[in-house]
Design an enzyme around this catalytic site. Structure first.
Site, PDB file in Angstrom:
ATOM      1  CG  ASP A 149      -1.956  -1.054   1.200  1.00  0.00           C
ATOM      2  OD1 ASP A 149      -1.967  -1.820   0.204  1.00  0.00           O
ATOM      3  OD2 ASP A 149      -2.744  -1.143   2.152  1.00  0.00           O
ATOM      4  CB  ALA A 150       3.922   2.095   1.894  1.00  0.00           C
TER       5      ALA A 150
ATOM      6  CE  LYS B 194     -32.061 -12.091  -9.758  1.00  0.00           C
ATOM      7  NZ  LYS B 194     -32.068 -11.065  -8.721  1.00  0.00           N
TER       8      LYS B 194
ATOM      9  CG  ASP C 269     -29.616  -9.420  -2.952  1.00  0.00           C
ATOM     10  OD1 ASP C 269     -30.271  -8.729  -3.762  1.00  0.00           O
ATOM     11  OD2 ASP C 269     -30.037  -9.739  -1.833  1.00  0.00           O
TER      12      ASP C 269
ATOM     13  CE1 TYR D  69     -16.991 -10.360  -8.900  1.00  0.00           C
ATOM     14  CE2 TYR D  69     -18.070  -8.940  -7.287  1.00  0.00           C
ATOM     15  CZ  TYR D  69     -17.108  -9.874  -7.608  1.00  0.00           C
ATOM     16  OH  TYR D  69     -16.263 -10.335  -6.637  1.00  0.00           O
TER      17      TYR D  69
ATOM     18  CE  LYS E  26     -27.426 -13.023 -17.518  1.00  0.00           C
ATOM     19  NZ  LYS E  26     -26.322 -12.095 -17.289  1.00  0.00           N
TER      20      LYS E  26
ATOM     21  CE  LYS F  25     -35.200 -13.649  -6.158  1.00  0.00           C
ATOM     22  NZ  LYS F  25     -35.885 -12.530  -6.698  1.00  0.00           N
TER      23      LYS F  25
ATOM     24  CB  CYS G  40     -16.285  -7.326  29.378  1.00  0.00           C
ATOM     25  SG  CYS G  40     -15.744  -8.246  27.926  1.00  0.00           S
TER      26      CYS G  40
HETATM   27  S1  IVH Z   1     -28.864 -10.140 -16.279  1.00  0.00           S
HETATM   28  C1  IVH Z   1     -32.248  -8.474 -18.835  1.00  0.00           C
HETATM   29  N1  IVH Z   1     -27.107 -11.245 -14.656  1.00  0.00           N
HETATM   30  O1  IVH Z   1     -30.913  -9.244 -11.065  1.00  0.00           O
HETATM   31  C2  IVH Z   1     -31.086  -9.035 -18.131  1.00  0.00           C
HETATM   32  N2  IVH Z   1     -28.741  -9.800 -13.741  1.00  0.00           N
HETATM   33  O2  IVH Z   1     -33.821  -9.640 -11.077  1.00  0.00           O
HETATM   34  C3  IVH Z   1     -31.004  -8.528 -16.778  1.00  0.00           C
HETATM   35  N3  IVH Z   1     -28.566  -9.470 -11.335  1.00  0.00           N
HETATM   36  O3  IVH Z   1     -31.782  -6.192 -12.552  1.00  0.00           O
HETATM   37  C4  IVH Z   1     -29.809  -8.703 -16.016  1.00  0.00           C
HETATM   38  N4  IVH Z   1     -26.804 -10.748 -11.039  1.00  0.00           N
HETATM   39  O4  IVH Z   1     -29.685  -6.267 -11.099  1.00  0.00           O
HETATM   40  C5  IVH Z   1     -28.170 -10.420 -14.761  1.00  0.00           C
HETATM   41  N5  IVH Z   1     -25.502 -12.254 -13.325  1.00  0.00           N
HETATM   42  C6  IVH Z   1     -26.551 -11.445 -13.450  1.00  0.00           C
HETATM   43  C7  IVH Z   1     -27.116 -10.789 -12.346  1.00  0.00           C
HETATM   44  C8  IVH Z   1     -28.223  -9.979 -12.533  1.00  0.00           C
HETATM   45  C9  IVH Z   1     -27.688  -9.955 -10.455  1.00  0.00           C
HETATM   46  C10 IVH Z   1     -29.688  -8.572 -11.000  1.00  0.00           C
HETATM   47  C11 IVH Z   1     -29.808  -7.383 -11.909  1.00  0.00           C
HETATM   48  C12 IVH Z   1     -31.205  -7.445 -12.459  1.00  0.00           C
HETATM   49  C13 IVH Z   1     -31.899  -8.307 -11.444  1.00  0.00           C
HETATM   50  C14 IVH Z   1     -33.100  -8.968 -12.052  1.00  0.00           C
END
Ligand code: IVH
Length: 666
Positions: free
Chosen positions: A33-34, A115, A117, A221, A287, A311, A403
């Site tokens: 860091d320094a 996903k 959060d 990310y 996806k 979910k 304590c």
């Molecule tokens: S894809 C249309 N990839 O989840 C495609 N979303 O419930 C939308 N999210 O609004 C996003 N990790 O904020 C995608 N690996 C990921 C994600 C992700 C978190 C969130 C994102 C989105 C929400 C939808």
């Protein structure tokens, strides 16, 4: 000898960018860091000398923006929609079947990602330079949070040569560690806690003052790469690789799957492992990989047909509070923890839940034996949400009078919700006190990070900060991830810290409510640590800005036997216990004139003036060509405009302090 300053600025920026990438994106720093700081200071210095060369993508410009009045709305290049959810395997299967049907049976590959959060953010680069960052908003129009987003260290300010105009979308998150820290410090300041890391991330990105965002340690990310609102690569998988090449952090936990079974396995694997991640996830996003197939599948009004969010299960359950135990955290805070009859919450067995503090227990009207609803929210420590039914043999809970770890005194300040242990050598407080002790503005022991402190304390090598001065190179070299060279450096840094002046020693003690400034004022008023330790509450208040509360904290500290022992050991280790008078001329700011404008983050005007003058500088009230620097804080006014007109370098409080701290470089 006379290398062109332009070359040097260019090289420094390149170096700094590379080290930021190594540190914040890859998590593999190559320099300390320094060393990083000294490169940064050199660049700041050159840019101060040549303000015309400052560009918005310079590593010095992360926290440049002044606080704003509100956010400006900004339209998205293409809609930022949400995702449809699959709440169980059946719904996920249904999604895969629908894709298959819509593609007329053509085989499809899928990319599975975690996903995260947090909250989504669209970041625009023009000619490879970060130009604008926009929150999702209603999907069509978001809020321009550019100044705040720039402070996220894993978000590059500049992309590699030739990147052109791109839009990157991704998730802004706060790690659980940063979240816990933030809440702990909010507790300490009597502020309300953030409910989960997502709210904390959102709250941090949507503040009007970018210096606040910078302090919150957000992370980004990337998960989508667009140009003119359209995907840039033929497959999503390739886009992720390209994002990595561009220097973004892309979540490594991703898998390209061609079989449904692989997708289910990925979801199951991460449901089981999610607790091990440093950040919260609430599911997996699946996806369709090929962009051509994504196009054919298209969108509904609210979500793409080519993706789905799997979910993870609801995370509340009902159980009974069997007892309440009190834990002592790193800041000495006493936290009541409910011991629960074990219950499964979202796939994990929960047997403990935090109750935060005494007031929270009162608010819940909770007693031992009650039936409660527990929740794992945002993947953080489980918490008790409410009492569902009072227990038949319920017992009220009382905070302990001493304590529970060391038996030392505990105290609750009037305006705080937290009781804390006042013994700074309490083992539970030890790690935090070592980190505080070694922090840069305190004893400035570079190389003494969290991982090392954990080892030193857990292995019983350090029982108090004074033990640091007895460590040997051999002992340190034997620790995990330490070599001979880093051990040697650390010991040298510890040795060097003995020369730190009295105010640093005072603030190093970690006395509550005694920060750097108060330490300085105490040193000025009393001249020695012994005089401070001997003063009573009345006398202490003779020092500038020391009121009854601060005086009480100081007295409490020195009244504790263990703290007095610590002080003696630090004396024996050779720390500076008396104030050395600083020469008023020939200081690091000698010959420079400063103009102050706006409200600085931590210093008052008077204090800034005093520090500048103590360092040999002059303070003037109006900006002219002779002004060396304008120091601008919040709501800086016409003096800032004047400085810009005249080309006088504008710096912030941090730069000012680093000039004072780093003589010879200013
Ligand atoms: S894809 C249309 N990839 O989840 C495609 N979303 O419930 C939308 N999210 O609004 C996003 N990790 O904020 C995608 N690996 C990921 C994600 C992700 C978190 C969130 C994102 C989105 C929400 C939808």
């Amino acid at each position: 000898m006379s290398r062109d300053w332009r070359d040097e600025i260019g090289e420094l920026r390149k170096e700094l960018r590379r080290h930021e990438y190594l540190y914040y994106v890859l998590d593999q720093p190559e320099i300390s860091d320094a060393e990083y700081d000294s490169l940064m200071r050199r660049l700041q210095q050159l840019e101060a000398e040549h303000p015309e060369a400052v560009t918005p993508d310079s590593p010095t410009q992360r926290v440049g923006g002044a606080p704003r009045e509100g956010f400006v709305k900004a339209p998205h290049s293409s809609a930022m929609l949400s995702l449809d959810n699959a709440l169980d395997e059946g719904e996920l299967r249904e999604f895969l079947r629908r894709v298959d049907t819509l593609l007329g049976g053509e085989p499809a590959a899928y990319v599975c990602e975690l996903k995260l959060d947090g909250l989504s953010l669209a970041v625009h680069y023009r000619d490879g330079v970060l130009a604008q960052a926009v929150t999702r908003g209603d999907g069509a129009v978001g809020e321009d949070v550019t100044a705040n987003a720039r402070t996220i260290r894993s978000l590059p300010l500049r992309l590699p040569e030739g990147a052109g105009n791109l839009e990157i979308r991704g998730e802004t998150i706060m790690t659980r560690r940063a979240f816990e820290r933030l809440n702990a410090s909010r507790d300490e300041q009597g502020l309300s806690r953030f409910a989960n890391p997502r709210n904390a991330a959102a709250g941090s990105l949507r503040v009007l003052d970018p210096t606040i965002t910078a302090s919150r340690q957000l992370d980004f990310y990337a998960y989508a790469l667009l140009a003119d609102g359209e995907p840039l690569r033929a497959t999503h998988w390739e886009a992720l690789a390209e994002l990595e090449r561009l220097g973004f952090k892309v979540n490594p936990h991703r898998r390209r799957c061609t079989q449904a079974s692989e997708i289910f396995a990925f979801c199951a694997e991460w449901e089981a492992r999610r607790e091990q991640l440093p950040y919260a996830i609430d599911g997996v996003v699946i996806k369709v990989d090929a962009i051509a197939q994504q196009r054919r599948l298209g969108w509904t009004a609210k979500a793409p047909r080519w993706a789905i969010a799997f979910k993870y299960a609801a995370r509340q359950a009902v159980t009974v509070v069997e007892t309440i135990e009190v834990q002592v955290g790193r800041t000495g805070a006493l936290t009541p923890v409910a011991h629960l009859r074990p219950v499964e919450v979202g796939g994990v067995t929960v047997s403990r839940a935090t109750l935060h503090n005494e007031d929270e227990i009162a608010r819940l009207q909770l007693q031992i034996g009650d039936e409660v609803v527990v929740e794992r929210s945002g993947d953080v420590i489980p918490k008790v949400v409410r009492v569902r039914a009072p227990g038949r043999e319920r017992r009220p809970f009382r905070m302990p009078a001493a304590c529970p770890v060391c038996g030392g005194h505990v105290r609750r300040e009037e305006d705080e919700a937290i009781w804390r242990c006042v013994n700074s050598s309490c083992p539970a407080r030890l790690k935090e006190s070592i980190l505080h002790f070694s922090a840069r503005p305190v004893m400035n022991i570079d190389g003494l990070g969290e991982a090392l402190v954990d080892q030193l304390v857990d292995r019983g090598m350090v029982h108090s900060v004074a033990d640091l001065y007895d460590l040997t190179i051999e002992q340190v070299a034997a620790l995990e991830r330490m070599g001979e060279k880093s051990a040697r450096n650390l010991i040298a840094n510890i040795d060097r810290s003995r020369a730190n002046p009295l105010p640093r020693v005072i603030s190093a003690l970690g006395i509550r409510m005694v920060g750097e400034r108060t330490a300085q004022l105490l040193a000025d008023a009393f001249g020695s640590l012994d005089a401070i330790a001997a003063a009573d509450v009345e006398e202490l208040q003779q020092a500038e800005e020391v009121g009854p509360k601060v005086a009480r904290c100081i007295r409490d500290f020195f009244d504790e036997e263990r703290n007095r022992e610590l002080v003696e050991r630090l004396r024996a280790a050779g720390l500076q216990f008396t104030q050395e008078r600083r020469a008023r001329t020939g200081g690091p700011l000698n010959g420079r004139t400063f103009v102050l404008t706006g409200t600085l983050a931590s210093l008052t005007r008077e204090e800034a003036k005093r520090r500048i003058e103590a360092a040999g500088g002059k303070v003037s009230s109006s900006v002219s060509k002779k002004t060396s620097y304008v120091v601008a804080g919040e709501e800086a006014g016409s003096k800032l405009d004047k400085a810009r007109q005249l080309g006088v370098p504008v710096i912030g409080e941090t730069e000012l302090l680093s000039m004072i701290e780093a003589p010879g470089e200013a």
